[in-house]
Write an enzyme that holds these catalytic residues in place. Structure first.
Site, short mmCIF file in Angstrom:
data_model
loop_
_atom_site.label_atom_id
_atom_site.label_comp_id
_atom_site.label_asym_id
_atom_site.label_seq_id
_atom_site.Cartn_x
_atom_site.Cartn_y
_atom_site.Cartn_z
N ASN A 182 -18.21 -19.23 31.90
CA ASN A 182 -17.12 -20.19 32.08
C ASN A 182 -16.02 -19.81 31.09
O ASN A 182 -16.13 -20.05 29.90
CB ASN A 182 -17.65 -21.61 31.79
CG ASN A 182 -16.53 -22.65 31.81
OD1 ASN A 182 -15.40 -22.35 32.21
ND2 ASN A 182 -16.85 -23.85 31.37
N LYS A 200 -13.17 -21.04 30.78
CA LYS A 200 -12.31 -22.18 30.39
C LYS A 200 -10.84 -21.74 30.48
O LYS A 200 -10.49 -20.99 31.38
CB LYS A 200 -12.71 -22.69 29.00
CG LYS A 200 -14.22 -22.97 28.91
CD LYS A 200 -14.62 -23.73 27.70
CE LYS A 200 -16.13 -23.96 27.72
NZ LYS A 200 -16.62 -24.77 26.62
N HIS A 202 -17.71 -30.81 34.22
CA HIS A 202 -17.85 -30.29 32.85
C HIS A 202 -17.45 -31.38 31.85
O HIS A 202 -16.52 -32.15 32.12
CB HIS A 202 -16.98 -29.04 32.67
CG HIS A 202 -17.29 -28.31 31.41
ND1 HIS A 202 -16.82 -28.73 30.18
CD2 HIS A 202 -18.06 -27.21 31.17
CE1 HIS A 202 -17.29 -27.91 29.25
NE2 HIS A 202 -18.04 -26.99 29.82
N GLU A 239 -15.75 -31.30 29.28
CA GLU A 239 -14.32 -31.27 28.89
C GLU A 239 -13.46 -31.97 29.93
O GLU A 239 -12.46 -32.60 29.60
CB GLU A 239 -13.88 -29.81 28.66
CG GLU A 239 -14.48 -29.27 27.36
CD GLU A 239 -14.75 -27.78 27.37
OE1 GLU A 239 -14.24 -27.07 28.26
OE2 GLU A 239 -15.49 -27.32 26.47
N GLU A 242 -25.67 -29.43 29.60
CA GLU A 242 -24.80 -29.02 28.49
C GLU A 242 -24.63 -30.18 27.51
O GLU A 242 -23.74 -31.02 27.70
CB GLU A 242 -23.43 -28.61 29.01
CG GLU A 242 -23.44 -27.41 29.92
CD GLU A 242 -22.13 -26.62 29.85
OE1 GLU A 242 -22.20 -25.41 29.67
OE2 GLU A 242 -21.04 -27.23 29.95
N GLY A 273 -19.29 -25.22 22.05
CA GLY A 273 -18.24 -24.69 21.18
C GLY A 273 -18.47 -24.97 19.71
O GLY A 273 -17.56 -24.80 18.90
N SER A 305 -23.15 -23.16 23.27
CA SER A 305 -23.32 -22.16 22.20
C SER A 305 -24.39 -21.12 22.51
O SER A 305 -25.08 -20.65 21.60
CB SER A 305 -23.58 -22.83 20.85
OG SER A 305 -22.45 -23.62 20.47
P1 13P Z 1 -19.76 -22.48 24.54
O1 13P Z 1 -20.71 -21.43 25.04
O2 13P Z 1 -18.45 -21.90 24.07
O3 13P Z 1 -20.40 -23.42 23.59
O4 13P Z 1 -19.36 -23.34 25.83
C1 13P Z 1 -20.36 -23.84 26.65
C2 13P Z 1 -19.75 -24.42 27.86
O5 13P Z 1 -19.10 -25.44 27.81
C3 13P Z 1 -19.95 -23.71 29.13
O6 13P Z 1 -19.51 -24.46 30.21
#
Ligand code: 13P
Length: 254
Positions: free
Chosen positions: A9, A11, A95, A97, A167, A173, A213
Site C-alpha cells: 500500500n 499510500k 483503511h 487512515e 491492521e 507507521g 509496521s
Molecule cells: P506501515 O507498514 O507503514 O506501518 O503501514 C501499514 C499500513 O497501513 C498498510 O495499509
C-alpha cells in the site's frame, strides 16, 4: 493451505517516475514467485502506468479506495468500473487512515464492498482497533463490530472471495508491529465471527492479512504463522529491496 498475499500500500507516496521505477526494479528481482500472490496498490494516477508494467506478470494491481455509486456527479470520486478499466483486480476498503481523516464508517465501508464485488474487484477490507481501544480491553468488540458492519448483506460465497487485513491502528507507521501472538489471536477471532455468521469452515477459507509496521525483519515471524495469510505493507513497500525480501518470505511460507 491458503497461499500468502503480500500487498504494498503505497499510500500518498511516489510519482510517475519513482513509482514506475520501483515496479521495474521489483519485476527484475521477483522472477521466481510462483505460489504466493503479490499486489501493488499505488495512488490513482499511477494505476494505469503500473498496470501496464504488470500486464505480462503474475502480479496484481489494486487501488486504495473507490466510491460506491456506479457513476454520476461526484466530483473527485472514482468508480469501481473505472478501476476495472485500468486493470485493477483489487481495492483496499476502509483503511484506518480513511476512517480517521475522511469520515469512513462501517456503513460506507459496507457500501463500497458491495460495489467492488458487483464489479468483480476483490476488496481488501481493513479492520483494527486503536491503542485506546486495545488498552480498554475492547479489541474484540471493535473488530467484531467492524467485521459485522462491513459484511452486512454479503453472502457466504462473497465473503470467501474477499481479503481482510487486520491492521491495528497503533501498529501503523509506528515501527511497533503487533506480535505474532497478538495478530493470530485477532485473526482467529475474525474466523470465529465468520463461522458464527456464515457457518462452520467459512472463516478458514478467508484470506486474512496482517498490516502494521511489517518489514523485512519481522515478516518471517508474522508470515510463518498459519493463521496469518499475508501482509499489507506500507512504508517497507516503497523500497524494492525491502518489499522483495518480504515477498520472498511470503513465498517461502505459501
Ligand atoms: P506501515 O507498514 O507503514 O506501518 O503501514 C501499514 C499500513 O497501513 C498498510 O495499509
Amino acid at each position: 493451505m491458503r497461499p500468502k498475499v503480500v500487498a504494498g500500500n503505497w499510500k500518498m507516496h511516489m510519482d510517475l517516475e519513482s513509482g514506475t521505477q520501483l515496479v521495474r526494479d521489483l519485476l527484475g528481482q521477483l522472477t521466481d514467485i510462483k505460489k504466493s500472490r503479490v499486489v501493488f496498490c499505488p495512488p490513482f494516477p499511477l494505476l494505469y502506468p503500473v498496470g501496464e508494467l504488470l500486464k505480462d506478470s503474475e502480479f496484481g494491481l489494486g487501488a486504495q479506495n473507490l466510491f460506491w455509486e456506479e457513476k454520476g456527479a461526484f466530483t473527485g470520486e472514482v468508480s469501481a468500473s473505472m478501476l476495472k478499466s485500468v486493470g485493477c483486480q483489487y481495492v483496499i476498503i476502509g483503511h484506518s487512515e480513511r476512517r480517521k481523516y475522511f469520515g469512513e464508517t462501517d456503513e460506507t465501508v459496507n457500501r463500497k464492498i458491495h460495489r467492488a464485488l458487483t464489479e468483480g474487484l476483490t476488496p481488501i477490507v481493513c479492520v483494527g482497533e486503536t491503542l485506546v481501544e486495545r488498552e480498554a480491553g475492547k479489541t474484540h468488540e471493535v473488530v467484531q463490530r467492524q467485521v459485522e458492519g462491513a459484511f452486512q448483506g454479503l453472502s457466504a460465497e462473497a465473503v470467501q472471495n474477499l481479503i481482510i487485513a487486520y491492521e491495528p491502528v497503533w501498529a501503523i507507521g509506528t515501527g511497533k508491529n503487533a506480535t505474532p501472538e497478538q495478530a493470530v489471536e485477532v485473526h482467529q477471532l475474525i474466523r470465529q465471527i465468520l463461522n458464527q455468521k456464515y457457518g462452520e469452515g467459512i472463516g478458514e477459507n478467508v484470506t486474512i492479512q496482517y498490516g502494521g509496521s511489517v518489514n523485512e525483519k519481522n515478516a518471517e515471524s508474522l508470515l510463518g504463522q498459519p493463521d496469518i495469510d499475508g501482509a499489507l505493507v506500507g512504508g517497507a513497500s516503497l523500497k524494492a529491496d525491502r518489499f522483495a525480501a518480504i515477498v520472498r518470505i511470503g513465498e517461502q511460507y505459501s
